[in-house]
Write an enzyme that holds these catalytic residues in place. Structure first.
Site, short mmCIF file in Angstrom:
data_model
loop_
_atom_site.label_atom_id
_atom_site.label_comp_id
_atom_site.label_asym_id
_atom_site.label_seq_id
_atom_site.Cartn_x
_atom_site.Cartn_y
_atom_site.Cartn_z
N HIS A 55 -11.76 -5.46 -14.03
CA HIS A 55 -11.73 -4.06 -13.62
C HIS A 55 -11.85 -3.11 -14.82
CE1 HIS A 55 -10.70 -0.46 -11.45
NE2 HIS A 55 -9.66 -0.26 -12.26
N HIS B 63 -13.91 5.88 -13.07
CA HIS B 63 -13.92 4.96 -11.92
C HIS B 63 -15.10 5.18 -10.99
CE1 HIS B 63 -10.06 3.90 -13.49
NE2 HIS B 63 -9.78 3.08 -12.49
N LYS C 129 0.57 2.91 -4.37
CA LYS C 129 -0.58 2.44 -3.58
C LYS C 129 -0.50 0.93 -3.45
CE LYS C 129 -4.13 5.91 -4.57
NZ LYS C 129 -5.49 6.11 -5.12
N ARG D 53 -4.16 13.95 -8.74
CA ARG D 53 -4.20 12.49 -8.88
C ARG D 53 -5.62 11.98 -9.12
NH1 ARG D 53 -0.47 7.85 -5.82
NH2 ARG D 53 -1.40 6.11 -6.96
N ASN E 31 -8.91 8.84 -11.64
CA ASN E 31 -10.18 8.17 -11.34
C ASN E 31 -11.20 8.35 -12.45
OD1 ASN E 31 -9.35 7.24 -8.84
ND2 ASN E 31 -9.93 9.15 -7.82
N GLU F 252 -7.61 0.86 -19.48
CA GLU F 252 -6.89 1.86 -18.67
C GLU F 252 -5.98 2.69 -19.58
OE1 GLU F 252 -7.32 2.68 -15.52
OE2 GLU F 252 -8.13 0.93 -14.48
N HIS G 280 -16.44 1.68 -10.40
CA HIS G 280 -16.36 1.03 -9.09
C HIS G 280 -17.73 0.58 -8.61
CE1 HIS G 280 -12.23 2.93 -7.89
NE2 HIS G 280 -12.08 1.74 -8.46
N GLU H 193 -3.15 12.10 -3.62
CA GLU H 193 -4.47 12.32 -4.18
C GLU H 193 -5.22 13.48 -3.53
OE1 GLU H 193 -6.30 8.67 -5.44
OE2 GLU H 193 -8.30 9.54 -5.30
N LYS I 210 1.02 8.44 -15.80
CA LYS I 210 0.77 8.12 -14.38
C LYS I 210 1.93 8.62 -13.52
CE LYS I 210 -0.94 5.18 -10.88
NZ LYS I 210 -1.68 4.01 -10.47
N ARG J 282 8.30 -2.17 9.45
CA ARG J 282 7.92 -0.79 9.11
C ARG J 282 8.36 -0.37 7.71
NH1 ARG J 282 9.47 -0.32 14.29
NH2 ARG J 282 7.71 -0.21 15.74
N1 LIG Z 1 -2.28 -0.20 -6.56
C1 LIG Z 1 -2.91 0.45 -7.51
O1 LIG Z 1 -2.67 1.64 -7.75
C2 LIG Z 1 -3.93 -0.26 -8.33
C3 LIG Z 1 -4.43 0.30 -9.51
C4 LIG Z 1 -5.32 -0.42 -10.29
C5 LIG Z 1 -5.72 -1.68 -9.88
N2 LIG Z 1 -5.22 -2.21 -8.72
C6 LIG Z 1 -5.61 -3.57 -8.28
O2 LIG Z 1 -5.16 -4.49 -9.25
C7 LIG Z 1 -5.96 -5.67 -9.16
C8 LIG Z 1 -6.26 -6.17 -10.56
O3 LIG Z 1 -5.06 -6.45 -11.19
P1 LIG Z 1 -5.00 -7.32 -12.54
O4 LIG Z 1 -6.01 -6.82 -13.48
O5 LIG Z 1 -3.58 -7.36 -12.94
O6 LIG Z 1 -5.54 -8.74 -12.10
P2 LIG Z 1 -4.87 -10.02 -11.43
O7 LIG Z 1 -3.68 -9.69 -10.65
O8 LIG Z 1 -5.99 -10.72 -10.75
O9 LIG Z 1 -4.42 -10.88 -12.70
C9 LIG Z 1 -5.38 -11.33 -13.60
C10 LIG Z 1 -5.16 -12.78 -14.01
O10 LIG Z 1 -4.08 -12.84 -14.93
C11 LIG Z 1 -3.19 -13.91 -14.59
N3 LIG Z 1 -1.88 -13.51 -15.08
C12 LIG Z 1 -1.08 -12.53 -14.61
N4 LIG Z 1 -0.02 -12.36 -15.41
C13 LIG Z 1 -0.13 -13.26 -16.41
C14 LIG Z 1 0.63 -13.55 -17.56
N5 LIG Z 1 1.72 -12.84 -17.87
N6 LIG Z 1 0.20 -14.56 -18.37
C15 LIG Z 1 -0.94 -15.23 -18.09
N7 LIG Z 1 -1.71 -14.98 -17.04
C16 LIG Z 1 -1.31 -14.00 -16.21
C17 LIG Z 1 -3.30 -14.01 -13.10
O11 LIG Z 1 -2.94 -15.32 -12.69
C18 LIG Z 1 -4.79 -13.72 -12.87
O12 LIG Z 1 -5.54 -14.89 -13.03
C19 LIG Z 1 -7.17 -5.30 -8.36
O13 LIG Z 1 -7.08 -5.90 -7.09
C20 LIG Z 1 -7.08 -3.79 -8.22
O14 LIG Z 1 -7.63 -3.32 -7.00
C21 LIG Z 1 -4.35 -1.53 -7.95
ZN LIG Z 2 -8.46 1.41 -12.65
#
Ligand SMILES: NC(=O)c1ccc[n+]([C@@H]2O[C@H](COP(=O)([O-])OP(=O)(O)OC[C@H]3O[C@@H](n4cnc5c(N)ncnc54)[C@H](O)[C@@H]3O)[C@@H](O)[C@H]2O)c1
Ligand SMILES: [Zn+2]
Length: 387
Positions: A289, A272, A167, A265, A269, A209, A276, A261, A251, A145
């Protein structure tokens, strides 16, 4: 335009202990905090933080049993440093990539935690991009939990966005991010030096972003990106670190005021709604993204300008900055009707009305809820889709 949403208040930075000047030296780490959820969440930003993680975790009373979750790709690049910094931790490695952000990966984390006898005092330390952070974060939110979570974000997107705000979650075969929770990390340790190994396209994805934060809340951040684009791409810490700090501050501020949200918040978006939809109709394969969000911001600015809610020169400033940040994947061939349908099915539809965040100028937003399908079609056509 509906007057229901006030203009974005300037970030108050009330929680900031060390104020960040526009171009600070890069030596002193900056501390921010998010007061949402049961416990306050601390964000540290500074070059070299990844070298002193154990001490940082100790300072924040993170339990002695720390379970690192990362990916093989990240561990190959940074594992040695992390092991040194954390005192020999054996990581739980999950396959990287959006298609592995699922319950099976979460299960792998549970399994490792159970086999190692993890208890309520244990902590998950997520080292990676948004995929690892969201997946490991959901495991931490649900195991027993909820156990302590620490984020060590390694992509620019994770450093300015996904690691902050609580999130966490994974995808379901029928849709993205459908399973999740709010679980604030105890600590987020952001080390911009980790970005040195990040591929350029991933770096750019995160930059969009950062542009978003400028558009919704900081003209100054937006202007600095515009005037220092080259230095940003060179990952010059004098420019990059303050941009990360400012993004995190915005943020953290928004999340502190509205964790769930219900109102404010939603400004996060910005870009987005269309973004999206572009990701969904291309099955998350064509765009990183941030690239989809770049199109989304262009669309939102176009819509605002067409309604007379945003001055043309402000729209042009955004177009110029996004253009300067590099090429975006093509969109001309995408099915316009499907995109409009995807937008109308979006989570941001409340009681049948789409809540669409627009900027009224760089640094201020409002929400409108009377955007018609025809208006959306026109925006998408002007973005370059072929009807
Ligand atoms: N929780 C939230 O509030 C929130 C907000 C925005 C996005 N997200 C989520 O985040 C995800 C996207 O995250 P992302 O863009 O970081 O992508 P990702 O986690 O897929 O990373 C992108 C690529 O970069 C590589 N990588 C990571 N760090 C590295 C480094 N220091 N050097 C070399 N390579 C590296 C990874 O291996 C991967 O191939 C999505 O699933 C999205 O839904 C969540
Ligand atoms: Zn985003």
């Amino acid at each position: 335009m509906s007057p229901d949403q006030p203009e974005t208040p300037p970030p108050s930075a009330s929680e900031t202990v060390t104020p960040a000047p526009a171009f600070p030296g890069t030596s002193a780490p900056i501390r921010l905090s998010v007061s949402a959820g049961a416990h306050p969440s601390t964000i540290w930003i500074g070059e070299g933080l990844a070298d002193r993680l154990a001490a940082l975790l100790d300072e924040h009373a993170v339990g002695a049993r720390r379970f690192v979750v990362s990916s093989p790709a990240i561990w190959r690049l940074h594992g040695e440093q992390m092991q040194r910094s954390l005192g020999g931790a054996e990581p739980i490695l999950l396959p990287d990539g959006e298609r592995y952000k699922n319950l099976q990966s979460v299960s792998k984390v549970y399994e490792a935690l159970i086999k190692a006898g993890a208890d309520r005092g244990s902590a998950v330390v997520a080292i990676g991009g948004g995929v690892i952070g969201d997946t490991a974060g959901f495991a931490a939110a649900s195991f027993l939990r909820g156990i302590t979570l620490v984020h060590v974000p390694t992509t620019l997107l994770a450093q300015v966005d996904s690691s902050i705000g609580g999130k966490v979650g994974v995808n379901h075969a029928l849709g993205k991010n459908l399973i999740g929770a709010f679980h604030q990390p105890r600590l987020v340790a952001i080390d911009p030096l980790l970005l040195k190994t990040l591929p350029r396209r991933e770096f750019r994805s995160g930059l969009y972003e950062v542009v978003k934060y400028g558009v919704i809340a900081s003209r100054d951040l937006f202007d600095r990106l515009t005037t220092s684009t080259k230095a940003v791409f060179a990952r010059d810490p004098a420019v990059l670190v303050p941009a990360i700090v400012e993004s995190c501050r915005i943020k953290a501020d928004v999340v502190t005021k509205d964790e769930r949200e219900s109102g404010l918040r939603r400004i996060l978006n910005y870009g987005h709604t269309i973004g999206h939809a572009l990701e969904a109709v291309t099955q998350y394969r064509r765009f990183r993204h941030g690239e989809a969000i770049a199109y989304g911001m262009l669309g939102a600015a176009d819509l605002a300008a067409a309604r007379g809610a945003m001055a043309e020169r402000e729209r042009q400033a955004l177009v110029d900055l996004i253009t300067a940040l590099g090429p975006l994947p093509a969109i001309a061939d995408l099915p316009l009707g499907e995109i409009v349908d995807a937008i109308r099915r979006d989570k941001k539809v409340v009681n049948g009305r789409l809540h669409f965040v627009i900027a009224t100028r760089i640094g201020a937003t409002t929400t409108v809820d009377d955007v018609t399908a025809d208006e959306l079609r026109d925006v998408l056509l002007r973005l370059g889709l072929q009807g």
